[in-house]
Structure formats: C-alpha cells, structure tokens
Design an enzyme around this catalytic site. Structure first.
Site, PDB file in Angstrom:
ATOM      1  N   GLU A  29       0.838  -1.202   0.000  1.00 13.39           N
ATOM      2  CA  GLU A  29       0.000   0.000   0.000  1.00 13.39           C
ATOM      3  C   GLU A  29       0.872   1.251   0.000  1.00 13.39           C
ATOM      4  OE1 GLU A  29      -2.876   0.186   3.186  1.00 13.39           O
ATOM      5  OE2 GLU A  29      -3.700   2.083   2.472  1.00 13.39           O
ATOM      6  N   ASN A  74      -6.685   1.571   2.629  1.00 14.83           N
ATOM      7  CA  ASN A  74      -7.459   2.798   2.793  1.00 14.83           C
ATOM      8  C   ASN A  74      -7.013   3.877   1.794  1.00 14.83           C
ATOM      9  OD1 ASN A  74      -8.663   1.458   4.895  1.00 14.83           O
ATOM     10  ND2 ASN A  74      -7.434   2.432   6.487  1.00 14.83           N
ATOM     11  N   ASN A 174     -12.067  -1.076  -1.247  1.00 12.48           N
ATOM     12  CA  ASN A 174     -11.391  -1.559  -0.032  1.00 12.48           C
ATOM     13  C   ASN A 174     -12.207  -1.177   1.196  1.00 12.48           C
ATOM     14  OD1 ASN A 174      -8.887  -2.463   1.528  1.00 12.48           O
ATOM     15  ND2 ASN A 174      -9.207  -0.405   2.331  1.00 12.48           N
ATOM     16  N   GLU A 175     -12.495  -2.143   2.046  1.00 13.16           N
ATOM     17  CA  GLU A 175     -13.145  -1.917   3.351  1.00 13.16           C
ATOM     18  C   GLU A 175     -14.220  -0.842   3.278  1.00 13.16           C
ATOM     19  OE1 GLU A 175     -10.151  -1.474   6.458  1.00 13.16           O
ATOM     20  OE2 GLU A 175      -9.599  -3.586   6.264  1.00 13.16           O
ATOM     21  N   TYR A 246      -6.747  -8.689  11.450  1.00 15.61           N
ATOM     22  CA  TYR A 246      -5.463  -8.465  12.108  1.00 15.61           C
ATOM     23  C   TYR A 246      -5.532  -9.062  13.507  1.00 15.61           C
ATOM     24  CZ  TYR A 246      -4.411  -5.383   8.218  1.00 15.61           C
ATOM     25  OH  TYR A 246      -4.177  -4.884   6.960  1.00 15.61           O
ATOM     26  N   GLU A 294      -6.081  -9.229   3.388  1.00 14.96           N
ATOM     27  CA  GLU A 294      -5.249  -8.549   4.399  1.00 14.96           C
ATOM     28  C   GLU A 294      -5.238  -9.440   5.632  1.00 14.96           C
ATOM     29  OE1 GLU A 294      -5.894  -4.387   5.303  1.00 14.96           O
ATOM     30  OE2 GLU A 294      -6.360  -3.939   3.209  1.00 14.96           O
ATOM     31  N   GLN A 348       1.740  -6.085   5.484  1.00 15.59           N
ATOM     32  CA  GLN A 348       2.109  -5.755   4.121  1.00 15.59           C
ATOM     33  C   GLN A 348       3.476  -6.363   3.849  1.00 15.59           C
ATOM     34  OE1 GLN A 348       1.460  -1.484   3.462  1.00 15.59           O
ATOM     35  NE2 GLN A 348      -0.581  -1.606   4.339  1.00 15.59           N
TER      36      GLN A 348
HETATM   37  O1  AHR Z   1      -2.961  -2.613   5.951  1.00 18.50           O
HETATM   38  C1  AHR Z   1      -3.270  -1.440   6.650  1.00 18.50           C
HETATM   39  C2  AHR Z   1      -4.726  -1.031   6.565  1.00 18.50           C
HETATM   40  O2  AHR Z   1      -5.532  -1.947   7.248  1.00 18.50           O
HETATM   41  C3  AHR Z   1      -5.320  -1.001   5.190  1.00 18.50           C
HETATM   42  O3  AHR Z   1      -5.085   0.185   4.537  1.00 18.50           O
HETATM   43  C4  AHR Z   1      -6.790  -1.136   5.453  1.00 18.50           C
HETATM   44  O4  AHR Z   1      -7.465  -1.761   4.405  1.00 18.50           O
HETATM   45  C5  AHR Z   1      -6.851  -1.891   6.747  1.00 18.50           C
HETATM   46  O5  AHR Z   1      -7.674  -1.251   7.649  1.00 18.50           O
END
Ligand code: AHR
Ligand code: AHR
Length: 499
Positions: A29, A74, A174-175, A246, A294, A348
């Site tokens: 990103e 994002n 995305n999201e 995450y 992700e 990432q």
């Molecule tokens: O990977 C970091 C961020 O985590 C990304 O931009 C977003 O999609 C997620 O909230």
C-alpha cells in the site's frame, strides 16, 4: 519442561482441495514506507535501473510471492490512478487523507507492474470505490489490459508501455463498510456500485476476476450482514469475497494468542456459511470463493498518521516468536480451508506491519519472515486432511485446544509432500509419530525448525539472526512411520518424497 506424545495420521487419499498458489500473496500500500524506502528508493545504493531496491526484491523473491495486491488499502479510496502515470516530473504532490501523509506519486501503476515482473508475481489491482466512479474503474482496466487502439491503451503506450499489463485480479474497492474509509457506503449502496463497476470492468475485459469487499473485521456492527447484502446484489459479477483480519496479543495472554487458529478457522467457516446462503438464495450455479487479502499480526500501537510528511514511519511493528507462531497457524488454516480460500495477501510486504524492515541500506527480517518462506516454498498440490491426535492445553479465550496445529500437502504430480506443525505449548515438548496410513513408501527429505524459549524474543538490528528457521536432522521413516520430538514454542517443516 515436560514431555507428552502425539500422532499425526496422513493419507494421500484423504485430501481437502488443491492448494491455490495465490494463497501466498502479499499486499503493498501507499502507506508509510512500504512503497517509498521499501520497494522503491532510487537514491538507495541497492537501487536498480527502475529505482527498485534489489535487497528488498531478493528478500521477496525468496518468499515466492505469487501475487501482490496494490495500491491500497485505505489509500485506494482517495486515489486517482491518473496521478500516478505519465512523466514523473508532471505528477502531482497531494495530501493523502487516509494516512495524513504527503504523496509524491513517483511510483504508480506502471512502476508497480515493473515491480511485479521483477519478483515474478501476478498484479492484483484495486479500483477506487470511495471517491472514484465506475467510469474511472473501467478506464483503468482499459488502460492496463486493452492491447491498443483505444484512448486509454494508447495513452499507456505513450507512457512507454506498449504491451498490455494483462491484470487478471481486481479488487472492487477496499473496506467500504468502515467509517474510516473515504467515501464509505452502506452495504446495499456498495453492493450496487460494486456490481455496476464489476459489470463494466468485465465488459471491458471478460477474462478478469473480481473481488467484492467483505466486512473489515468481525467486530463491525454490520458483520456479517454487510457480506450477505453486498453479495446478494453483486454475486454473479464477483469471483471472490474479501476477508480482512489483524490478530494481536493486547491482553498479553500468550496461551490464548497462540490458539488464534481457532478464531481464524471460525472466521472462514462463518464467511463460507454466508457464501452458501447467498448462492442458495439466488438459485445460482456460480461460485464465489474467499480472498483473505489482508492478514497479519498488528496491535503494538505504532503511529498511523504521517503529519503530512513523505514516507513517514507508520506501523513499523517489530515481530517476535509468538507472532511468528501465529503466522504459522494462519498458513496452516489457509491449507486446511483451501476448499473455499483461494487468495490470501499478507499485509504488508515491507516496512509497514511487515516482517521485513529497511533502515538506510540495511535490511532486517523478523522470525515470521522464515515461516512464510518455508510454507510458500513447500506447500504444493493437494492439502491433506491430517488426523491429529495431540494432548490438549488450556486457554482462557478458547477453552482447551490441541497442543499441535498442523497442515500438510502432497503433490501427486511429483510425489513430494510437506508437513507443517506448530507446537503452541509454552512448556511441553511433544514426541510426535508421523504415520502414513495409505501404504505409500515415503522418505523424509529435509526438515527445518524455528524455535525458542521466550515468546517475546525477536530479531533486532543489533542481533538480526537471533531467530531464524534452522535446518534440523530429518527423522527416518521406517515401515510408514517416523518420530520427531517437537519442542515447545516451535514451528517445524518436514518434506517428504515418494520412495
Ligand atoms: O494494511 C493497513 C490497513 O488496514 C489497510 O489500509 C486497510 O485496508 C486496513 O484497515
Ligand atoms: O465451499 C465452497 C463454497 O460453497 C463456495 O465458495 C460457494 O459458492 C459454495 O456454495
């Protein structure tokens, strides 16, 4: 340290599904120093003629990434892809609102294609569904994939790229369920916009595959209703539904953290349930699979705002042994769920929530780097449904769980196999019998192990090789059986070949 025993029962006829190579993908990103000072740094002593850092390229190549998702995240939801193509000196500098940073646009779509070529990975591009339109999404497909003779493909040629990029994988936003997202939408609005965008993108190039944004995580108030509603609108136009997650050890409860595979499996099961429901409701013959595009450990609280500076240090999380053992379980879950999970991208690939860091001309690898490298290099062919008989261990969050977390692969094409085992116990060594139930004659080829005594230990700039995967002596297979002792807090890989 105490000792207990376990059995892993393997049978090449008891398979789950083919392992999709795209499970070993990454995510890059425009955030912090992932692109600038990570992938791309023309001033670095390591820079090649494209400005790519060759030390980073080498580290990524060793990990055998099959696909890279780009440019966000994002970031994507405020990005005008036209800012990042054409003569570099004419590209605009802009305030980047997702991470409050300054974006120079010196790296864009075409540079990204050069990067993907350099590491031999397939590009997976996102289109902006926040501030972007269905027209701008469709134009980007035209720019990338039409051979020539249209306004956009001719512009690409003019920019120095005569051959089409042939981008196959496309994330439609995305999201989009998150209030933090520029141009966030309600599920139904997003479903309609994504459907129309994907429809036009596919009319432009019918060979592409599209990913619909699923819920950002399972704590969203709209989870999992968001997924159902968006899928019901867009089902026939999508090939994948995205999952993001995450993990973290915020409570400092290591036994529970080391049982996170329970949570990962549960997440996939829930989303598979949504897919099956929508498919049935729509009376559809079309299948949609999951793209876990992700995933990573992320919780240590490093800054996420750049105060309008270029390439700020954002989320440069340092990883330790327990994080690596969670990564091992995540990859095990990818194999165990390979019937429905077809794409995954670690978030990432460098500097930002990554197991690789750069500092000046130096490069540091965290323990989880080696875990991913081993699995992506050795998981091939079919995922096996391993029968695990292991002692159980108590956790506050998940009750009692098996001490061992296991996956295995077997490739009938060349008779190669691999077994991946996390011993999540903090104290117990597990004497483990591997038993081949199918009567095949196998020999053990190689074995590696990452292990330690302190779950919080990691690699530092001062001591960069404290925790790496080490070759160990492979146990001998006799009469379809081998025995290995697995230390606590360990990740072990064993490879086999048909004799
Ligand atoms: O990977 C970091 C961020 O985590 C990304 O931009 C977003 O999609 C997620 O909230
Ligand atoms: O288990 C595979 C899932 O089942 C597919 O993703 C879904 O479309 C099907 O119904």
């Amino acid at each position: 340290m105490s000792k207990s025993s376990a059995q892993l029962l393997l049978d090449a006829n008891r398979t789950i599904a083919p392992i999709s190579p795209l499970l070993f993908g990454g995510f890059a990103e425009h955030m912090g120093r992932c692109v600038y000072e990570g992938i791309y740094e023309p001033k670095s002593a390591h820079a090649d003629e494209q400005g790519l850092r060759t030390d980073v390229l080498d580290a990524l190549r060793a990990q055998k990434y099959t696909t890279i998702r780009y440019p966000g995240g994002n970031f994507l939801s405020g990005y005008n892809w036209l800012d990042g193509v054409g003569p570099k000196e004419q590209r605009p500098r802009r305030r980047e609102l997702a991470w409050q940073s300054l974006e120079t646009n010196q790296f864009g779509t075409n540079e990204f294609m050069g990067f993907c070529k350099a590491i031999d990975a397939a590009p997976m591009l996102g289109v902006n569904m926040g501030t972007g339109t269905i027209q701008s999404a469709c134009d980007l497909v035209d720019y990338c994939n039409t051979p020539s003779g249209t306004y956009w493909s001719d512009l690409r040629s003019q920019h120095g790229y005569a051959a089409p990029h042939n981008v196959k994988y496309w994330c439609v936003g995305n999201e989009m369920d998150g209030p933090w997202q520029m141009g966030a939408l309600a599920a139904h609005e997003y479903g309609v916009k994504a459907r129309e965008a994907a429809k036009l993108m596919r009319w432009m190039d019918p060979s592409i595959e599209t990913v619909l944004c699923g819920s950002s995580n399972d704590r969203m108030p709209t989870f999992p209703e968001w997924d159902r509603v968006a899928l019901e609108e867009a089902w026939e136009h999508m090939d994948y539904l995205s999952i993001h997650y995450y993990a973290g050890n915020r409570e400092n409860d290591t036994p529970s953290f080391l049982a996170n595979s329970v949570l990962f499996e549960h997440y996939v099961d829930t989303m598979e349930g949504v897919l099956r429901y929508v498919k049935a409701k729509r009376r559809s013959k079309h299948d949609v699979y999951l793209s876990w595009d992700e995933w990573q450990v992320w919780y240590k609280g490093d800054p996420v705002q750049g105060n309008w500076t270029e390439a700020p240090h954002l989320s440069e999380e340092m990883y330790n042994l327990e994080d690596a053992l969670v990564v091992g379980q995540w990859l095990n879950v990818f194999l165990r769920k390979s019937h429905v999970l077809k794409i995954a991208c670690v978030a990432q690939i460098v500097n930002v929530i990554s197991w690789i860091h750069t500092r000046g001309d130096e490069l540091l690898k965290h323990p989880s780097y080696y875990v991913f490298e081993l699995v992506s290099n050795h998981a091939r062919g079919q995922a096996l449904d391993v029968l695990v008989k292991a002692p159980r261990t108590e956790t506050a969050q998940f009750g009692d769980v098996p001490m061992l977390d296991v996956s295995a692969s077997y490739d009938p094409a060349d008779g190669s196999g691999a077994i991946f085992v996390v011993n999540r116990s903090l104290t117990e060594s597990v004497v483990t019998d591997l038993v081949w139930q199918d009567g095949r004659n196998v020999t053990m080829e190689k074995a590696w192990q990452l292990a330690g005594t302190d779950p919080k230990a990691g690699n530092t700039w001062e001591d960069p090789n404290a925790l790496t995967a080490q070759p160990i002596t492979a146990p001998v297979v006799k009469d379809g059986k081998a025995t290995i002792q697995l230390p606590p807090l360990s990740f072990t890989v064993l490879t086999t070949r048909d004799a």
